[in-house]
Design a protein around this motif. Structure first.
Motif, PDB file in Angstrom:
ATOM      1  N   VAL A   1       0.824  -1.220   0.000  1.00 34.74           N
ATOM      2  CA  VAL A   1       0.000   0.000   0.000  1.00 34.74           C
ATOM      3  C   VAL A   1       0.854   1.264   0.000  1.00 34.74           C
ATOM      4  O   VAL A   1       0.329   2.359  -0.183  1.00 34.74           O
ATOM      5  CB  VAL A   1      -0.975   0.043   1.202  1.00 34.74           C
ATOM      6  N   THR A   2       2.157   1.124   0.179  1.00 36.38           N
ATOM      7  CA  THR A   2       3.027   2.304   0.133  1.00 36.38           C
ATOM      8  C   THR A   2       3.332   2.721  -1.300  1.00 36.38           C
ATOM      9  O   THR A   2       3.858   3.810  -1.533  1.00 36.38           O
ATOM     10  CB  THR A   2       4.359   2.051   0.877  1.00 36.38           C
ATOM     11  N   ASN A   7      -2.298   2.327  -4.691  1.00 36.93           N
ATOM     12  CA  ASN A   7      -3.513   2.726  -3.979  1.00 36.93           C
ATOM     13  C   ASN A   7      -4.314   1.484  -3.579  1.00 36.93           C
ATOM     14  O   ASN A   7      -4.636   0.646  -4.424  1.00 36.93           O
ATOM     15  CB  ASN A   7      -4.359   3.630  -4.878  1.00 36.93           C
ATOM     16  N   LYS A   8      -4.617   1.366  -2.294  1.00 34.76           N
ATOM     17  CA  LYS A   8      -5.321   0.175  -1.818  1.00 34.76           C
ATOM     18  C   LYS A   8      -6.703   0.019  -2.455  1.00 34.76           C
ATOM     19  O   LYS A   8      -7.255  -1.089  -2.494  1.00 34.76           O
ATOM     20  CB  LYS A   8      -5.444   0.201  -0.293  1.00 34.76           C
ATOM     21  N   LYS A   9      -7.246   1.111  -2.973  1.00 38.31           N
ATOM     22  CA  LYS A   9      -8.544   1.032  -3.650  1.00 38.31           C
ATOM     23  C   LYS A   9      -8.450   0.259  -4.968  1.00 38.31           C
ATOM     24  O   LYS A   9      -9.469  -0.152  -5.526  1.00 38.31           O
ATOM     25  CB  LYS A   9      -9.079   2.449  -3.920  1.00 38.31           C
ATOM     26  N   TYR A  66      -2.998  -7.449   3.926  1.00 35.73           N
ATOM     27  CA  TYR A  66      -4.328  -7.378   3.339  1.00 35.73           C
ATOM     28  C   TYR A  66      -5.364  -6.798   4.301  1.00 35.73           C
ATOM     29  O   TYR A  66      -6.468  -6.452   3.885  1.00 35.73           O
ATOM     30  CB  TYR A  66      -4.794  -8.773   2.898  1.00 35.73           C
ATOM     31  N   LEU A 123      -7.122  -3.495   3.423  1.00 35.95           N
ATOM     32  CA  LEU A 123      -8.059  -3.426   2.306  1.00 35.95           C
ATOM     33  C   LEU A 123      -9.495  -3.479   2.795  1.00 35.95           C
ATOM     34  O   LEU A 123      -9.799  -4.092   3.818  1.00 35.95           O
ATOM     35  CB  LEU A 123      -7.824  -4.596   1.341  1.00 35.95           C
TER      36      LEU A 123
END
Length: 257
Positions: free
Chosen positions: A187-188, A191-193, A220, A223
């Motif tokens: 996620v760094t 984008n987690k989306k 995870y 998310l």
């Protein structure tokens, strides 16, 4: 040899979004056949053949069997073909290569990870040496045991093993590379989306009591729950063991529905 790594789907569509398919360790580019047909009406498919596997058995050098190096070759391929936006679907090792691509480029739109363990347990060098010796001494038995754990459908497992094409040196190199890498911080750099995860039965769902720890270990847990899909009755090769349901689910993700 590099040209042999990529299969651009014959039904190329001008202006259509790109989907990159990355099979996993002990897998084959053919495991995506059903999904490719399911997506070909709206997407241009690039199916990748990992070094040391079916369709790309020969090895250039040991570096070609490293996650970072393969992602670098994939990046060059995309740049050479003027492709700057892709959706990536990666199974197991293929998912790690996809994450490395996302880490080093801004090409990745959506990332779908199928049974991808982003982080392994910390292991000592002595264990790595022991593992290397075991693989070198009894490679076929070790590979057979590994593959067997990935299937619930015994018939499919036997069919798969009988057709398995894997370079033993490549297998050893990939296994050791996976142990060394950690992509749980994805996620760094993405984008987690835009990240979706598929986890299936024998690998994850049977350990539901520990599922929260598993999700946390692999990163995870950050998310949205709607981005994590559990297939309860399939093994690692869920794209083949439950192809129709899997394919519909993937298409819905890509279409944003």
């Amino acid at each position: 040899m590099v040209e042999n790594m990529f299969i651009k789907h014959e039904k190329y569509r001008e202006g259509a979004p790109y989907v990159i398919l990355l099979h996993g360790l002990l897998g084959s580019y053919k495991c995506w056949d059903a999904l490719s047909k399911h997506l070909e009406d709206k997407y241009t498919i690039i199916n990748c053949r990992l070094f040391g596997h079916e369709g790309n058995y020969e090895i250039i050098d040991k570096n070609s069997m490293l996650i970072k190096e393969y992602a670098k070759i994939l990046k060059t391929y995309l740049e050479d073909h003027n492709i700057d936006e892709v959706n990536v679907i990666g199974h197991s090792l293929g998912g790690l290569i996809g994450l490395q691509l996302a880490k080093t480029t801004d090409f990745v739109s959506k990332m779908i990870l199928v049974n991808v363990a982003t982080k392994q347990k910390a292991v000592k060098e002595s264990y790595k040496l022991k593992l290397t010796r075991v693989i070198e001494k009894q490679p076929e038995a070790f590979i057979k045991s590994h593959l067997k754990k990935m299937f619930i459908n015994r018939t499919l497992y036997k069919e798969y093993f009988n057709k398995l094409i894997i370079n033993e040196e490549a297998y050893k190199n990939y296994v050791l590379d996976i142990i060394n890498d950690d992509y749980s911080d994805f996620v760094t750099y993405i984008n987690k989306k835009n990240v979706y995860v598929v986890l299936s039965g024998k690998i994850f769902a049977k350990r539901r009591r520990k599922i929260n720890k598993i999700l946390e270990k692999y990163g995870y847990n950050v998310l949205d729950s709607s981005h994590i899909k559990m297939f309860n009755n399939e093994g690692s090769f869920v794209m083949q063991e439950n192809a129709e349901y899997f394919n519909d689910y993937i298409k819905k993700i890509l279409e944003g529905s």
